[in-house]
Design an enzyme around this catalytic site. Structure first.
Site, PDB file in Angstrom:
ATOM      1  N   GLY A  55       0.694  -1.200  -0.026  1.00  0.00           N
ATOM      2  CA  GLY A  55       0.001   0.025   0.164  1.00  0.00           C
ATOM      3  C   GLY A  55       1.077   1.212   0.206  1.00  0.00           C
ATOM      4  O   GLY A  55       1.714   1.326   0.073  1.00  0.00           O
ATOM      5  N   LEU A  56       0.151   2.237   0.075  1.00  0.00           N
ATOM      6  CA  LEU A  56       0.843   3.727   0.060  1.00  0.00           C
ATOM      7  C   LEU A  56       1.723   3.937   1.242  1.00  0.00           C
ATOM      8  O   LEU A  56       1.367   3.264   2.354  1.00  0.00           O
ATOM      9  CB  LEU A  56       0.069   4.871  -0.085  1.00  0.00           C
ATOM     10  CG  LEU A  56      -0.909   4.826  -1.592  1.00  0.00           C
ATOM     11  CD1 LEU A  56      -1.834   5.698  -1.771  1.00  0.00           C
ATOM     12  CD2 LEU A  56       0.199   4.918  -2.651  1.00  0.00           C
ATOM     13  N   SER A  81       0.223   3.995   5.201  1.00  0.00           N
ATOM     14  CA  SER A  81      -1.279   3.529   5.009  1.00  0.00           C
ATOM     15  C   SER A  81      -1.456   2.511   6.254  1.00  0.00           C
ATOM     16  O   SER A  81      -2.742   2.295   6.349  1.00  0.00           O
ATOM     17  CB  SER A  81      -1.211   2.916   3.589  1.00  0.00           C
ATOM     18  OG  SER A  81      -0.514   1.821   3.702  1.00  0.00           O
ATOM     19  N   GLY A  82      -0.580   2.028   7.039  1.00  0.00           N
ATOM     20  CA  GLY A  82      -0.682   1.234   8.080  1.00  0.00           C
ATOM     21  C   GLY A  82      -0.324  -0.079   8.004  1.00  0.00           C
ATOM     22  O   GLY A  82      -0.690  -0.903   8.695  1.00  0.00           O
ATOM     23  N   SER A  84       2.710  -1.500   8.196  1.00  0.00           N
ATOM     24  CA  SER A  84       3.676  -2.239   9.412  1.00  0.00           C
ATOM     25  C   SER A  84       2.757  -2.346  10.657  1.00  0.00           C
ATOM     26  O   SER A  84       2.889  -3.401  11.457  1.00  0.00           O
ATOM     27  CB  SER A  84       4.690  -1.096   9.671  1.00  0.00           C
ATOM     28  OG  SER A  84       5.529  -1.228   8.379  1.00  0.00           O
ATOM     29  N   SER A 134       6.139  -1.901  -2.107  1.00  0.00           N
ATOM     30  CA  SER A 134       6.025  -2.387  -3.298  1.00  0.00           C
ATOM     31  C   SER A 134       5.281  -2.016  -4.278  1.00  0.00           C
ATOM     32  O   SER A 134       4.161  -2.655  -4.697  1.00  0.00           O
ATOM     33  CB  SER A 134       5.752  -4.009  -3.052  1.00  0.00           C
ATOM     34  OG  SER A 134       4.632  -3.915  -2.302  1.00  0.00           O
TER      35      SER A 134
END
Length: 334
Positions: free
Chosen positions: A237-238, A241-242, A244, A311
Site C-alpha cells: 500500500g501507499l 497507510s498502516g 507495518s 512494493s
C-alpha cells in the site's frame, strides 16, 4: 542476393516443439532441425538432462525419412523411453550446446518502460518459457559511434550488454554460432508485452560452478515440526497507510495462537540487508526481489512470514508470488 547457408554442415540441433503421440504405440519429439543432420540409428543427446539415445525413426510430412537436415520439420522417434518434453534440445553427442542458467547477451530494448535490472521477466527461447532477470547491465552501446557507455538501465530502442539469470538451466548456442538457438525475447509478466529481443554471447562460467545441494531435512519435515503450514502474508500500500502497524498486530495474534512467525518490515530491512539501495525505480525493484528471496527461505524453515512493503510495481509482486507459490502467498492491500 545469394546467402551462404552452411547450417547443415554444423553439429546437429533440434529444439523440441512438442511431443507427438500419434497413437498408443508411437511417441516422438517434433520440431524443426535448427542445424546439422540426423540419421536413423544415429546417437543423440537430450539436453539439459544429458541423457543419450539413438534415433529409431524420422517421420516427415510425407512419411518416413532416412535423414533430416537443417530446415526440415520432422518428428524423431527414439529407441529409449526417456524423459523428454517441449523445450528440451536434441543435439549431437559431440559439440553439444551450452547448458547453463546464466549467460551474457546483447539486449535490444523495445518497451516504452525502461529496463529494470533485477525485475523478473518471462524469457521465450527454444520453445521454453522461463522466468529470467537481467542481473547486471554491463554497458550501453552508442549506435552512432559503437562506443561503450556506462548505464544502469535501457530506454526504448537502446542496445546494451548484460548478464541474465534464468530460473533453471537450458540448452543454447551463442548467437554467433546459431541464430535460431541463440536468440530470445523477454516478455513483461504483468502486461504480456514483448519488451526486448536478445542475442546470447556466451554462458557464464559461474553458472557451471554452482549446484543445488540436497538437504536431509526438507521443507515438509520442518512444516511437520512446526505443526502448521508456512505462508507469506504480503502487506502492500501507499506510504503511511498502516501496513507495518497492521502486520505487527496480525503477527501478535498469530503468535498468541502458537504460530511461528517472522515480520519483514520494509524500513527495518533497509537498515541492514538493503542498506546499499536507494529509492530509484531500479533500486525499488531490487529491494522487493531480495525481500522475496528472504521470505522464501523463511517459508522453507516452516514460518508464516508477514511482509510490509510499499512494493509499487505489480510486476515485482507477481514475481514474489511466483517465487513463493500461489498456494502460500496472500497479498493484502492496505
Amino acid at each position: 542476393v545469394a546467402v551462404d547457408d552452411r547450417r547443415a554442415d554444423r553439429p546437429f540441433r533440434l529444439p523440441v516443439q512438442w511431443i507427438n503421440r500419434a497413437g498408443t504405440d508411437f511417441r516422438g519429439a517434433a520440431g524443426t532441425v535448427a542445424q546439422g543432420r540426423v540419421r536413423v540409428g544415429g546417437p543423440v543427446a537430450v539436453l539439459p538432462s544429458g541423457l543419450t539415445t539413438t534415433i529409431k525413426r524420422i517421420v516427415g510430412g510425407s512419411g518416413d525419412l532416412a535423414e533430416a537436415q537443417a530446415g526440415d520439420a520432422v518428428t524423431l522417434a527414439l529407441d529409449d523411453d526417456i524423459d523428454i518434453g517441449r523445450g528440451d534440445m536434441l543435439a549431437a553427442m559431440r559439440n553439444r550446446p551450452a547448458v547453463a542458467d546464466q549467460f551474457s547477451a546483447h539486449i535490444v530494448w523495445l518497451s516504452d518502460e525502461p529496463l529494470y535490472p533485477g525485475r523478473s521477466y518471462l524469457m521465450k527461447i527454444n520453445h521454453n518459457s522461463v522466468p529470467a532477470a537481467v542481473t547486471e547491465l554491463k554497458y550501453r552501446i552508442d549506435i552512432d559511434t559503437l562506443a561503450r557507455l556506462a548505464a544502469k538501465t535501457l530506454a526504448t530502442n537502446e542496445i546494451g550488454v548484460g548478464n541474465l539469470s534464468l530460473s533453471r538451466p537450458l540448452a543454447f548456442d551463442a548467437y554467433a554460432d546459431n541464430r535460431d538457438t541463440g536468440a530470445f525475447i523477454l516478455i513483461d509478466r504483468a502486461s504480456n508485452d514483448t519488451v526486448a529481443a536478445g542475442m546470447i554471447d556466451f554462458a557464464l562460467r559461474r553458472a557451471t560452478n554452482i549446484h543445488r545441494h540436497d538437504q536431509t531435512v526438507g521443507p515438509m519435515a520442518r512444516t511437520a515440526l512446526m505443526g502448521h503450514k508456512p505462508a507469506v502474508l504480503w502487506f502492500t500500500g501507499l506510504p503511511a497507510s498502516g501496513k507495518s502497524t497492521l502486520a505487527n498486530r496480525v503477527e501478535a495474534a498469530l503468535h498468541a495462537r502458537g504460530v511461528h512467525t517472522l515480520l519483514l518490515d520494509g524500513d527495518n530491512i533497509r537498515h541492514g540487508l538493503n542498506k546499499d539501495l536507494g529509492f530509484t525505480e531500479s533500486d525499488r525493484v531490487e529491494n522487493i526481489r531480495r525481500a522475496g528471496e528472504v521470505a522464501k527461505l523463511m517459508t522453507e524453515a516452516g514460518l508464516v512470514v508477514l511482509c510490509a512493503f510499499i512494493s509499487p510495481f505489480a510486476a515485482e509482486r507477481r514475481a514474489v508470488r511466483d517465487l513463493i507459490g500461489d498456494d502460500m502467498f496472500v497479498e493484502i492491500f492496505v
